[in-house]
Design an enzyme around this catalytic site. Sequence first.
Site, PDB file in Angstrom:
ATOM      1  CG  ASP A 175       2.594   1.614   9.392  1.00  0.00           C
ATOM      2  OD1 ASP A 175       2.226   2.561  10.109  1.00  0.00           O
ATOM      3  OD2 ASP A 175       3.059   1.765   8.255  1.00  0.00           O
TER       4      ASP A 175
ATOM      5  CE  LYS B 137      -2.448   2.738   3.435  1.00  0.00           C
ATOM      6  NZ  LYS B 137      -1.345   3.364   4.151  1.00  0.00           N
ATOM      7  CG  ASN B 138       2.231   2.883   3.493  1.00  0.00           C
ATOM      8  OD1 ASN B 138       1.085   3.262   3.207  1.00  0.00           O
ATOM      9  ND2 ASN B 138       2.614   2.651   4.733  1.00  0.00           N
TER      10      ASN B 138
ATOM     11  CB  CYS C 155      -4.508   6.814  10.127  1.00  0.00           C
ATOM     12  SG  CYS C 155      -5.075   5.390   9.190  1.00  0.00           S
TER      13      CYS C 155
ATOM     14  NE  ARG D  83       0.575  12.115   6.879  1.00  0.00           N
ATOM     15  CZ  ARG D  83       0.404  13.372   7.197  1.00  0.00           C
ATOM     16  NH1 ARG D  83      -0.794  13.875   7.293  1.00  0.00           N
ATOM     17  NH2 ARG D  83       1.440  14.144   7.424  1.00  0.00           N
TER      18      ARG D  83
ATOM     19  NE  ARG E 236      -7.070   5.251   3.901  1.00  0.00           N
ATOM     20  CZ  ARG E 236      -6.175   5.686   4.773  1.00  0.00           C
ATOM     21  NH1 ARG E 236      -6.530   6.014   5.980  1.00  0.00           N
ATOM     22  NH2 ARG E 236      -4.920   5.833   4.429  1.00  0.00           N
TER      23      ARG E 236
ATOM     24  CB  ILE F 294       7.003   6.644  14.407  1.00  0.00           C
ATOM     25  CG1 ILE F 294       8.182   5.658  14.306  1.00  0.00           C
ATOM     26  CG2 ILE F 294       6.781   7.397  13.087  1.00  0.00           C
ATOM     27  CD1 ILE F 294       9.499   6.230  13.871  1.00  0.00           C
TER      28      ILE F 294
ATOM     29  NE  ARG G  48       0.247  10.533   9.830  1.00  0.00           N
ATOM     30  CZ  ARG G  48      -0.226   9.597   9.004  1.00  0.00           C
ATOM     31  NH1 ARG G  48      -1.511   9.356   8.952  1.00  0.00           N
ATOM     32  NH2 ARG G  48       0.584   8.913   8.231  1.00  0.00           N
ATOM     33  N   PRO G  49       2.719  16.580  10.939  1.00  0.00           N
ATOM     34  CG  PRO G  49       4.622  17.450  11.984  1.00  0.00           C
ATOM     35  CD  PRO G  49       3.553  16.409  12.139  1.00  0.00           C
ATOM     36  CB  ILE G  50       3.455  18.030   5.408  1.00  0.00           C
ATOM     37  CG1 ILE G  50       2.562  19.267   5.302  1.00  0.00           C
ATOM     38  CG2 ILE G  50       2.605  16.779   5.473  1.00  0.00           C
ATOM     39  CD1 ILE G  50       1.862  19.391   3.941  1.00  0.00           C
ATOM     40  CG  ASP G  51       7.908  20.197   9.662  1.00  0.00           C
ATOM     41  OD1 ASP G  51       7.167  19.205   9.852  1.00  0.00           O
ATOM     42  OD2 ASP G  51       9.044  20.292  10.148  1.00  0.00           O
ATOM     43  CD  GLN G  52      11.805  18.439   8.337  1.00  0.00           C
ATOM     44  OE1 GLN G  52      12.872  18.457   7.724  1.00  0.00           O
ATOM     45  NE2 GLN G  52      11.512  19.340   9.257  1.00  0.00           N
TER      46      GLN G  52
HETATM   47  N1  EPU Z   1       7.164  14.278  10.498  1.00  0.00           N
HETATM   48  C1  EPU Z   1       7.417  15.609  10.763  1.00  0.00           C
HETATM   49  N2  EPU Z   1       7.441  16.471   9.694  1.00  0.00           N
HETATM   50  C2  EPU Z   1       7.241  16.071   8.419  1.00  0.00           C
HETATM   51  C3  EPU Z   1       6.977  14.703   8.164  1.00  0.00           C
HETATM   52  C4  EPU Z   1       6.945  13.830   9.224  1.00  0.00           C
HETATM   53  O1  EPU Z   1       7.613  15.993  11.905  1.00  0.00           O
HETATM   54  O2  EPU Z   1       7.276  16.909   7.525  1.00  0.00           O
HETATM   55  C5  EPU Z   1       7.150  13.299  11.614  1.00  0.00           C
HETATM   56  C6  EPU Z   1       5.801  12.617  11.775  1.00  0.00           C
HETATM   57  O3  EPU Z   1       4.917  13.363  12.564  1.00  0.00           O
HETATM   58  C7  EPU Z   1       6.202  11.301  12.395  1.00  0.00           C
HETATM   59  C8  EPU Z   1       7.577  11.012  11.773  1.00  0.00           C
HETATM   60  O4  EPU Z   1       8.044  12.255  11.283  1.00  0.00           O
HETATM   61  O5  EPU Z   1       6.380  11.457  13.775  1.00  0.00           O
HETATM   62  C9  EPU Z   1       7.545  10.023  10.629  1.00  0.00           C
HETATM   63  O6  EPU Z   1       6.569  10.382   9.686  1.00  0.00           O
HETATM   64  P1  EPU Z   1       6.661   9.999   8.137  1.00  0.00           P
HETATM   65  O7  EPU Z   1       6.705  11.244   7.349  1.00  0.00           O
HETATM   66  O8  EPU Z   1       7.736   8.986   7.950  1.00  0.00           O
HETATM   67  O9  EPU Z   1       5.251   9.318   7.931  1.00  0.00           O
HETATM   68  P2  EPU Z   1       4.350   9.413   6.649  1.00  0.00           P
HETATM   69  O10 EPU Z   1       5.206   9.448   5.446  1.00  0.00           O
HETATM   70  O11 EPU Z   1       3.316  10.450   6.799  1.00  0.00           O
HETATM   71  C10 EPU Z   1       4.294   6.853   6.228  1.00  0.00           C
HETATM   72  C11 EPU Z   1       3.230   5.812   6.092  1.00  0.00           C
HETATM   73  C12 EPU Z   1       2.611   5.527   7.450  1.00  0.00           C
HETATM   74  C13 EPU Z   1       3.708   5.097   8.401  1.00  0.00           C
HETATM   75  C14 EPU Z   1       4.814   6.155   8.465  1.00  0.00           C
HETATM   76  C15 EPU Z   1       6.001   5.750   9.312  1.00  0.00           C
HETATM   77  C16 EPU Z   1       2.384   6.297   3.899  1.00  0.00           C
HETATM   78  C17 EPU Z   1       1.282   6.796   3.057  1.00  0.00           C
HETATM   79  N3  EPU Z   1       2.200   6.304   5.207  1.00  0.00           N
HETATM   80  O12 EPU Z   1       3.635   8.011   6.709  1.00  0.00           O
HETATM   81  O13 EPU Z   1       1.727   4.448   7.242  1.00  0.00           O
HETATM   82  O14 EPU Z   1       3.170   4.919   9.683  1.00  0.00           O
HETATM   83  O15 EPU Z   1       5.301   6.412   7.126  1.00  0.00           O
HETATM   84  O16 EPU Z   1       6.576   4.589   8.838  1.00  0.00           O
HETATM   85  O17 EPU Z   1       3.410   5.850   3.395  1.00  0.00           O
HETATM   86  C18 EPU Z   1      -0.108   3.088   7.688  1.00  0.00           C
HETATM   87  O18 EPU Z   1       0.198   2.448   6.668  1.00  0.00           O
HETATM   88  O19 EPU Z   1      -0.976   2.700   8.521  1.00  0.00           O
HETATM   89  C19 EPU Z   1       0.558   4.355   7.939  1.00  0.00           C
HETATM   90  C20 EPU Z   1       0.086   5.255   8.792  1.00  0.00           C
END
Ligand code: EPU
Length: 428
Positions: A304, A22-23, A116, A92, A396, A326, A121-125
Amino acid sequence: MKKLLVEGGTRLRGQVRVGGAKNSAVALLPAAILANSTVTIEGLPDISDVQTLSELLEEIGGTVRKDGQTVEIDPSTMISMPLPNGRVKKLRASYYFMGAMLGRFNKAVIGLPGGCHLGPRPIDQHIKGFQALGAEVTNEQGAIYLRAKELRGARIYLDVVSVGATINIMLAAVKAKGRTVIENAAKEPEIIDVATLLASMGAKIKGAGTDVIRIEGVDELNGCLHTIIPDRIEAGTYTIMAAAQGEEMIIDNVIPQHLESLLAKLREMGVTIEENDEQLYVRPGKSLKSVDIKTLVYPGFPTDLQQPFTSLLTQATGTGVVTDTIYQARFKHIDELRRMNAAIKVEGGAAIVAGPSKLQGAKVKATDLRAGAALVIAGLMADGITEITGIDHIERGYENITNKLIELGGKIWCEEMSKEEVEQFQNS
Ligand code: EPU
């Protein structure tokens, strides 16, 4: 609206085939935007997130043809259409439209993504990366506006190791002028899978799977054929089910190396697991011993699988401490497991599971995807019937979970919810 019913107590036996990741899928589909001709992806999972993203690709003018697990995307007629609302809120991963559309059109307008609820779950990076590549990024009435005259390669250090930011920056950088270096990049297998697709399209990427990714921008990317990797989280979920309620189970279409942290923990608990090239053969021990787990970025224990694993821990002897580094608040399943008689408390950001406890069927709610999987596992082990609402979340990410479990001998089925149940669910 439907609910899922699970009658516990039956042992699972036989073979289950894992679908595509999925991811990965949720990034591979938007990545096709960057090509100038048809991208074919094989082995996609049959889940609602894939459907939603396919519809989004059509919304921006692409042609998407699905034949079983294969999807062909013709991106040649796509336009930089704003996507501020609607489907982008469903998941997401719609944030990958930011990187991909910015990479192709130098502009994009995308609503803030849904997905979820696991705490903040910020996207600042992601935004830091886009800005470093030369984009102007603004947040206007809940939508992110990205505009660039031209994207230029840059050196980007991620302050937080992020799967999403790593992939999104790769998507934006593959067609940027010059060289991009992503430092402190995430190393998840899904990142390698996306880099493999991009490389087949003609991108120049080195180092995916390590913490430094180097990209030389190219002018054009072409269509290609790509086969997705198996879903390590779905595989892990069935492996946990096998440990919880299996007699002898084979998990097929797995890359065992992607699951080393889980397999190590299960072996520590007393589960026997044999690994072949693409299969796991799982035999549960006579009794399970508690262990502690701490989620970490790959190759550490995946967040996960934390929730499904917690259900298993309720059957182990002793006390197990679950820490999620995480998503510190990814504990919404705990209240539901408690309803089923699990002895768990959340203290100081950790879940402390005392076992074994005899679980009892109850009416519970899946608050997010993996919480849903945790409840299915608990339901399989419980006395009586467990009724799970919120199954949209499960759909999902887990393809045909009901049929897969029925084939393993599980007693699981869907029923339409009554009007009162729907009202109750919506107000809860
Ligand atoms: N984070 C920040 N800033 C950012 C991005 C992330 O602070 O700009 C923090 C997050 O809040 C979190 C950590 O960094 O604490 C890791 O987040 P990451 O960005 O790696 O997560 P993601 O890309 O949003 C993906 C998977 C998630 C999985 C996480 C961690 C997808 C679509 N989602 O999320 O999958 O939990 O990586 O491995 O790829 C799931 O499948 O159930 C799921 C939630």
